[in-house]
Write a protein that holds these residues in place. Structure first.
Motif, mmCIF file in Angstrom:
data_model
loop_
_atom_site.group_PDB
_atom_site.id
_atom_site.type_symbol
_atom_site.label_atom_id
_atom_site.label_comp_id
_atom_site.label_asym_id
_atom_site.label_seq_id
_atom_site.Cartn_x
_atom_site.Cartn_y
_atom_site.Cartn_z
ATOM 1 N N SER A 173 -2.576 -0.458 4.596
ATOM 2 C CA SER A 173 -2.926 0.395 3.804
ATOM 3 C C SER A 173 -1.423 1.169 3.371
ATOM 4 O O SER A 173 -0.653 1.728 4.473
ATOM 5 C CB SER A 173 -3.901 1.713 4.150
ATOM 6 O OG SER A 173 -3.998 2.800 3.219
ATOM 7 N N TYR A 222 -4.065 -3.507 2.100
ATOM 8 C CA TYR A 222 -3.446 -4.732 0.977
ATOM 9 C C TYR A 222 -3.259 -5.352 2.671
ATOM 10 O O TYR A 222 -3.848 -5.262 3.324
ATOM 11 C CB TYR A 222 -1.712 -4.339 1.362
ATOM 12 C CG TYR A 222 -1.504 -3.567 0.010
ATOM 13 C CD1 TYR A 222 -1.279 -4.331 -0.860
ATOM 14 C CD2 TYR A 222 -1.261 -2.373 -0.003
ATOM 15 C CE1 TYR A 222 -0.592 -2.966 -2.723
ATOM 16 C CE2 TYR A 222 -0.886 -1.679 -1.011
ATOM 17 C CZ TYR A 222 -0.641 -1.946 -2.491
ATOM 18 O OH TYR A 222 -0.378 -1.314 -3.506
ATOM 19 N N GLN A 223 -3.585 -6.197 2.138
ATOM 20 C CA GLN A 223 -3.991 -7.982 3.044
ATOM 21 C C GLN A 223 -2.941 -8.911 3.316
ATOM 22 O O GLN A 223 -2.582 -8.865 2.219
ATOM 23 C CB GLN A 223 -5.443 -8.467 3.170
ATOM 24 C CG GLN A 223 -6.071 -7.750 3.173
ATOM 25 C CD GLN A 223 -7.778 -8.496 3.867
ATOM 26 O OE1 GLN A 223 -8.394 -9.466 2.636
ATOM 27 N NE2 GLN A 223 -8.619 -7.409 4.340
ATOM 28 N N ASN A 269 -3.752 3.060 -0.791
ATOM 29 C CA ASN A 269 -4.197 1.221 -0.956
ATOM 30 C C ASN A 269 -3.978 -0.004 -0.291
ATOM 31 O O ASN A 269 -3.008 0.261 0.703
ATOM 32 C CB ASN A 269 -3.404 1.634 -2.365
ATOM 33 C CG ASN A 269 -2.869 2.375 -3.833
ATOM 34 O OD1 ASN A 269 -4.078 2.578 -3.724
ATOM 35 N ND2 ASN A 269 -2.301 2.477 -3.631
ATOM 36 N N SER A 274 -4.636 -6.189 7.636
ATOM 37 C CA SER A 274 -4.908 -5.510 6.935
ATOM 38 C C SER A 274 -4.074 -4.416 6.972
ATOM 39 O O SER A 274 -3.951 -3.311 7.933
ATOM 40 C CB SER A 274 -6.397 -4.755 7.226
ATOM 41 O OG SER A 274 -7.338 -5.498 6.663
#
Length: 103
Positions: free
Chosen positions: A11, A17-18, A15, A9
């Motif tokens: 950011s 994101y994975q 925002n 994970s």
């Protein structure tokens, strides 16, 4: 060798994101996101009126340009080391009374 992937994970500009990556790449992926965030935040601070999309494109272009410059520098340095190595081998061959290799 296992091709097992893990979920990481991240950011970027607040925002989430994975992304999936191999376990040994996890820290490098996290460091990449941190570097991207720093670069984009600097760009945002210098250009506060840029849209989010333009900010990302300009950041990507600048980082890609920097990467290509580094690759070019590395290639030049590798070439210089190879030339120096060839001269050293030739000098050692001459010092040992051998004929230089033609490569």
């Amino acid at each position: 060798m296992s091709k097992e992937k893990i979920k990481v994970s991240l950011s970027v500009l607040e925002n989430p994101y994975q992304l999936m990556c191999e376990p040994h790449d996890r820290n490098l992926l996290i460091e990449s996101a941190e570097l991207l965030n720093t670069h984009l935040q600097d760009l945002r601070n210098a250009n506060p009126k840029l849209s989010h999309e333009r900010l990302l494109v300009m950041g990507a272009l600048q980082m890609t340009f920097d990467l290509l410059q580094e690759r070019q520098t590395l290639a030049h340095e590798v070439s210089s080391v190879n030339q120096l190595s060839a001269r050293l081998i030739s000098a050692l061959d001459m010092a040992n009374g051998e004929l230089p290799l033609n490569k």
